[in-house]
Write a protein that holds these residues in place. Structure first.
Motif, PDB file in Angstrom:
ATOM      1  N   ALA A 192     -28.159  -2.801 -31.537  1.00  0.00           N
ATOM      2  CA  ALA A 192     -29.400  -3.555 -31.677  1.00  0.00           C
ATOM      3  C   ALA A 192     -29.245  -4.843 -32.497  1.00  0.00           C
ATOM      4  O   ALA A 192     -29.663  -5.925 -32.048  1.00  0.00           O
ATOM      5  N   PRO A 193     -28.663  -4.806 -33.714  1.00  0.00           N
ATOM      6  CA  PRO A 193     -28.532  -6.058 -34.477  1.00  0.00           C
ATOM      7  C   PRO A 193     -27.692  -7.106 -33.753  1.00  0.00           C
ATOM      8  O   PRO A 193     -28.003  -8.301 -33.807  1.00  0.00           O
ATOM      9  N   ILE A 194     -26.636  -6.667 -33.064  1.00  0.00           N
ATOM     10  CA  ILE A 194     -25.797  -7.608 -32.331  1.00  0.00           C
ATOM     11  C   ILE A 194     -26.588  -8.260 -31.208  1.00  0.00           C
ATOM     12  O   ILE A 194     -26.532  -9.480 -30.999  1.00  0.00           O
ATOM     13  N   LEU A 195     -27.355  -7.462 -30.465  1.00  0.00           N
ATOM     14  CA  LEU A 195     -28.139  -7.995 -29.351  1.00  0.00           C
ATOM     15  C   LEU A 195     -29.189  -8.982 -29.840  1.00  0.00           C
ATOM     16  O   LEU A 195     -29.400 -10.035 -29.223  1.00  0.00           O
ATOM     17  N   ILE A 196     -29.853  -8.659 -30.946  1.00  0.00           N
ATOM     18  CA  ILE A 196     -30.893  -9.544 -31.471  1.00  0.00           C
ATOM     19  C   ILE A 196     -30.327 -10.927 -31.759  1.00  0.00           C
ATOM     20  O   ILE A 196     -30.906 -11.960 -31.390  1.00  0.00           O
ATOM     21  N   VAL A 197     -29.177 -10.972 -32.427  1.00  0.00           N
ATOM     22  CA  VAL A 197     -28.572 -12.263 -32.765  1.00  0.00           C
ATOM     23  C   VAL A 197     -27.948 -12.904 -31.530  1.00  0.00           C
ATOM     24  O   VAL A 197     -27.968 -14.130 -31.385  1.00  0.00           O
ATOM     25  N   ALA A 198     -27.416 -12.100 -30.615  1.00  0.00           N
ATOM     26  CA  ALA A 198     -26.795 -12.641 -29.411  1.00  0.00           C
ATOM     27  C   ALA A 198     -27.811 -13.350 -28.522  1.00  0.00           C
ATOM     28  O   ALA A 198     -27.474 -14.343 -27.857  1.00  0.00           O
ATOM     29  N   VAL A 199     -29.044 -12.860 -28.485  1.00  0.00           N
ATOM     30  CA  VAL A 199     -30.088 -13.538 -27.705  1.00  0.00           C
ATOM     31  C   VAL A 199     -30.287 -14.959 -28.237  1.00  0.00           C
ATOM     32  O   VAL A 199     -30.348 -15.930 -27.468  1.00  0.00           O
ATOM     33  N   ALA A 200     -30.368 -15.092 -29.556  1.00  0.00           N
ATOM     34  CA  ALA A 200     -30.518 -16.421 -30.149  1.00  0.00           C
ATOM     35  C   ALA A 200     -29.253 -17.253 -29.966  1.00  0.00           C
ATOM     36  O   ALA A 200     -29.326 -18.461 -29.709  1.00  0.00           O
ATOM     37  N   MET A 201     -28.089 -16.609 -30.093  1.00  0.00           N
ATOM     38  CA  MET A 201     -26.830 -17.333 -29.909  1.00  0.00           C
ATOM     39  C   MET A 201     -26.706 -17.873 -28.491  1.00  0.00           C
ATOM     40  O   MET A 201     -26.084 -18.921 -28.267  1.00  0.00           O
ATOM     41  N   THR A 202     -27.302 -17.186 -27.528  1.00  0.00           N
ATOM     42  CA  THR A 202     -27.297 -17.686 -26.154  1.00  0.00           C
ATOM     43  C   THR A 202     -27.966 -19.043 -26.076  1.00  0.00           C
ATOM     44  O   THR A 202     -27.461 -19.972 -25.433  1.00  0.00           O
ATOM     45  N   LEU A 203     -29.103 -19.193 -26.744  1.00  0.00           N
ATOM     46  CA  LEU A 203     -29.784 -20.490 -26.774  1.00  0.00           C
ATOM     47  C   LEU A 203     -28.922 -21.545 -27.451  1.00  0.00           C
ATOM     48  O   LEU A 203     -28.848 -22.687 -26.999  1.00  0.00           O
ATOM     49  N   VAL A 204     -28.271 -21.159 -28.547  1.00  0.00           N
ATOM     50  CA  VAL A 204     -27.419 -22.102 -29.272  1.00  0.00           C
ATOM     51  C   VAL A 204     -26.276 -22.585 -28.385  1.00  0.00           C
ATOM     52  O   VAL A 204     -26.011 -23.789 -28.294  1.00  0.00           O
ATOM     53  N   ILE A 205     -25.603 -21.669 -27.707  1.00  0.00           N
ATOM     54  CA  ILE A 205     -24.451 -22.039 -26.897  1.00  0.00           C
ATOM     55  C   ILE A 205     -24.877 -22.791 -25.643  1.00  0.00           C
ATOM     56  O   ILE A 205     -24.149 -23.674 -25.157  1.00  0.00           O
ATOM     57  N   ALA A 229     -33.501  -0.266 -31.408  1.00  0.00           N
ATOM     58  CA  ALA A 229     -33.257  -0.552 -29.995  1.00  0.00           C
ATOM     59  C   ALA A 229     -34.508  -1.106 -29.328  1.00  0.00           C
ATOM     60  O   ALA A 229     -34.431  -2.041 -28.510  1.00  0.00           O
ATOM     61  N   LEU A 230     -35.664  -0.555 -29.668  1.00  0.00           N
ATOM     62  CA  LEU A 230     -36.912  -1.063 -29.101  1.00  0.00           C
ATOM     63  C   LEU A 230     -37.179  -2.498 -29.544  1.00  0.00           C
ATOM     64  O   LEU A 230     -37.629  -3.333 -28.746  1.00  0.00           O
ATOM     65  N   ILE A 231     -36.903  -2.788 -30.809  1.00  0.00           N
ATOM     66  CA  ILE A 231     -37.078  -4.159 -31.308  1.00  0.00           C
ATOM     67  C   ILE A 231     -36.126  -5.108 -30.571  1.00  0.00           C
ATOM     68  O   ILE A 231     -36.518  -6.211 -30.165  1.00  0.00           O
ATOM     69  N   ALA A 232     -34.887  -4.669 -30.386  1.00  0.00           N
ATOM     70  CA  ALA A 232     -33.904  -5.509 -29.696  1.00  0.00           C
ATOM     71  C   ALA A 232     -34.305  -5.766 -28.249  1.00  0.00           C
ATOM     72  O   ALA A 232     -34.179  -6.892 -27.749  1.00  0.00           O
ATOM     73  N   VAL A 233     -34.801  -4.736 -27.571  1.00  0.00           N
ATOM     74  CA  VAL A 233     -35.238  -4.897 -26.188  1.00  0.00           C
ATOM     75  C   VAL A 233     -36.413  -5.870 -26.115  1.00  0.00           C
ATOM     76  O   VAL A 233     -36.465  -6.742 -25.229  1.00  0.00           O
ATOM     77  N   ALA A 234     -37.357  -5.740 -27.043  1.00  0.00           N
ATOM     78  CA  ALA A 234     -38.509  -6.641 -27.062  1.00  0.00           C
ATOM     79  C   ALA A 234     -38.069  -8.089 -27.254  1.00  0.00           C
ATOM     80  O   ALA A 234     -38.559  -9.007 -26.588  1.00  0.00           O
ATOM     81  N   ILE A 235     -37.114  -8.311 -28.160  1.00  0.00           N
ATOM     82  CA  ILE A 235     -36.621  -9.666 -28.410  1.00  0.00           C
ATOM     83  C   ILE A 235     -35.869 -10.189 -27.195  1.00  0.00           C
ATOM     84  O   ILE A 235     -35.983 -11.370 -26.836  1.00  0.00           O
ATOM     85  N   ALA A 236     -35.105  -9.326 -26.532  1.00  0.00           N
ATOM     86  CA  ALA A 236     -34.388  -9.746 -25.329  1.00  0.00           C
ATOM     87  C   ALA A 236     -35.359 -10.146 -24.219  1.00  0.00           C
ATOM     88  O   ALA A 236     -35.132 -11.134 -23.505  1.00  0.00           O
ATOM     89  N   GLY A 272     -30.383  -8.453 -40.338  1.00  0.00           N
ATOM     90  CA  GLY A 272     -30.049  -8.051 -41.703  1.00  0.00           C
ATOM     91  C   GLY A 272     -31.012  -7.017 -42.247  1.00  0.00           C
ATOM     92  O   GLY A 272     -30.606  -6.071 -42.939  1.00  0.00           O
ATOM     93  N   LEU A 273     -32.281  -7.156 -41.913  1.00  0.00           N
ATOM     94  CA  LEU A 273     -33.288  -6.194 -42.363  1.00  0.00           C
ATOM     95  C   LEU A 273     -33.080  -4.836 -41.696  1.00  0.00           C
ATOM     96  O   LEU A 273     -33.204  -3.786 -42.343  1.00  0.00           O
ATOM     97  N   LEU A 274     -32.768  -4.837 -40.416  1.00  0.00           N
ATOM     98  CA  LEU A 274     -32.549  -3.571 -39.709  1.00  0.00           C
ATOM     99  C   LEU A 274     -31.327  -2.834 -40.248  1.00  0.00           C
ATOM    100  O   LEU A 274     -31.344  -1.604 -40.385  1.00  0.00           O
ATOM    101  N   ILE A 275     -30.276  -3.588 -40.559  1.00  0.00           N
ATOM    102  CA  ILE A 275     -29.079  -2.954 -41.123  1.00  0.00           C
ATOM    103  C   ILE A 275     -29.371  -2.372 -42.496  1.00  0.00           C
ATOM    104  O   ILE A 275     -28.951  -1.253 -42.823  1.00  0.00           O
TER     105      ILE A 275
END
Length: 337
Positions: free
Chosen positions: A58-71, A177-184, A236-239
């Motif tokens: 979940a934490p990786i996916l959350i940041v990866a969604v934003a990293m997709t925009l960056v890249i 996981a639910l938070i990560a899916v929502a963000i995705a 960071g908060l989820l971890i």
């Protein structure tokens, strides 16, 4: 004189394969990993382990969604691991000092936005390369986290509401996981169906052209780093909520996993092209490989080797194959000589 002809229309199957080649390739690789580890160990394909993979990914996916925009904007954010660590440590410090956990959460989200926006300002408005700015951020922010904690882990005690963010379940599915899916889902809709998403792609394709047609190109670039900072704060908060502590040593190597997930999902490092669905599949693939290797009693340090190889192969495919102007059967066309 050279004559040009319109590309002939290919078969529906050929068009579909050409347009979705990258998604299909990562999906096939993901399924192959699942089959391999399911055969290699009897504990991999169990409900408990699947839920554990989702929680850890979940934490990786959350940041990866934003990293997709960056890249997609042809940028990079190497500081995401350090941002996660700083938020992780500061959240623990605030709650240990007696601040209510909702206040700490809100403060960390604001901090994440400021960290990202600060780096985005240097990149977009001062013309400093993203690699340099975020590499400096990687060092500065991790050093600040180490200074604040003196290298110690800060325990978080008696905060059940906060712990529910990292350990809770809804209908048997982990809350992270639910938070990560929502963000995705939000990222997918934003990238495909909103003006902001179209502008992100346009800026990544050609920043000068986007600026000339009136798009706030610099702000778009700065904003994706702000989004990245907010996503790091959430991760960071989820971890911290899952582990019940904050540490400056959290998320070491995190940026490697995030970037691997994004490039494995088919987002172009040259900018202008990317997909959230590919990033989701890339993230799950990285998580499955890490989990499967551990269950097969292979050294966890070997995971770093595998991740590095995946990045190299993904970039090679990205630049050599998927960007090549090749033809599929039933998809003729191009320039007639």
């Amino acid at each position: 004189m050279t004559a040009y002809t319109e590309r002939a229309k290919g078969t529906p199957l050929a068009d579909f394969l050409a347009e979705n080649a990258q998604i299909l390739s990562i999906a096939i690789f993901f399924l192959a990993c699942i089959v391999f580890f399911s055969i290699g160990t009897s504990t991999f394909f169990t409900l408990g382990n699947i839920l554990n993979i989702l929680r850890q990914a979940a934490p990786i996916l959350i940041v990866a969604v934003a990293m997709t925009l960056v890249i997609i904007t042809a940028g990079i954010d190497l500081s995401v691991g350090s941002q996660v660590a700083l938020v992780n440590a500061l959240a623990a410090i605030l709650m240990a000092a007696g601040f209510p956990w909702p206040v700490a959460v809100l403060a960390m989200l604001v901090l994440g936005a400021l960290m990202g926006l600060g780096q985005g300002w240097f990149i977009a408005y001062q013309g400093v390369p993203a690699f340099i700015v975020t590499l400096a951020g990687l060092s500065i922010l991790r050093g600040l986290a180490l200074y604040l904690t003196q290298g110690y882990s800060i325990p978080i005690e008696n905060v059940p509401g906060f712990f529910a963010l990292g350990r809770g379940e809804i209908l048997g599915i982990p809350v992270p996981a639910l938070i990560a899916v929502a963000i995705a889902i939000v990222g997918y809709v934003a990238l495909r169906s909103t003006r902001y998403g179209r502008r992100v792609v346009a800026v990544g394709s050609n920043m000068e052209a986007a600026r000339r047609v009136g798009m706030p190109a610099r702000w778009i670039i700065a904003s994706v780093y702000m989004v990245s900072g907010i996503s790091c704060a959430i991760a960071g908060l989820l971890i911290a909520a899952r582990l019940g502590s904050g540490s400056s040593n959290a998320a070491v190597g995190f940026e490697l996993q995030v970037i691997a997930a994004v490039v494995l999902g088919g987002t172009s490092l040259m900018g202008g092209r990317g997909t959230i669905l590919g990033t989701v599949l890339g993230t799950l693939t990285i998580a499955v490989i890490g989990n499967g290797l551990i269950l097969m009693h292979i050294s966890p340090f070997f995971t770093q080797i595998v991740t590095g190889v995946i990045i190299l192969v993904a970039i090679w495919l990205n630049t050599r194959i998927f960007n090549a102007k090749f033809r599929l059967p039933g998809r003729p066309g191009g320039k007639a000589k």
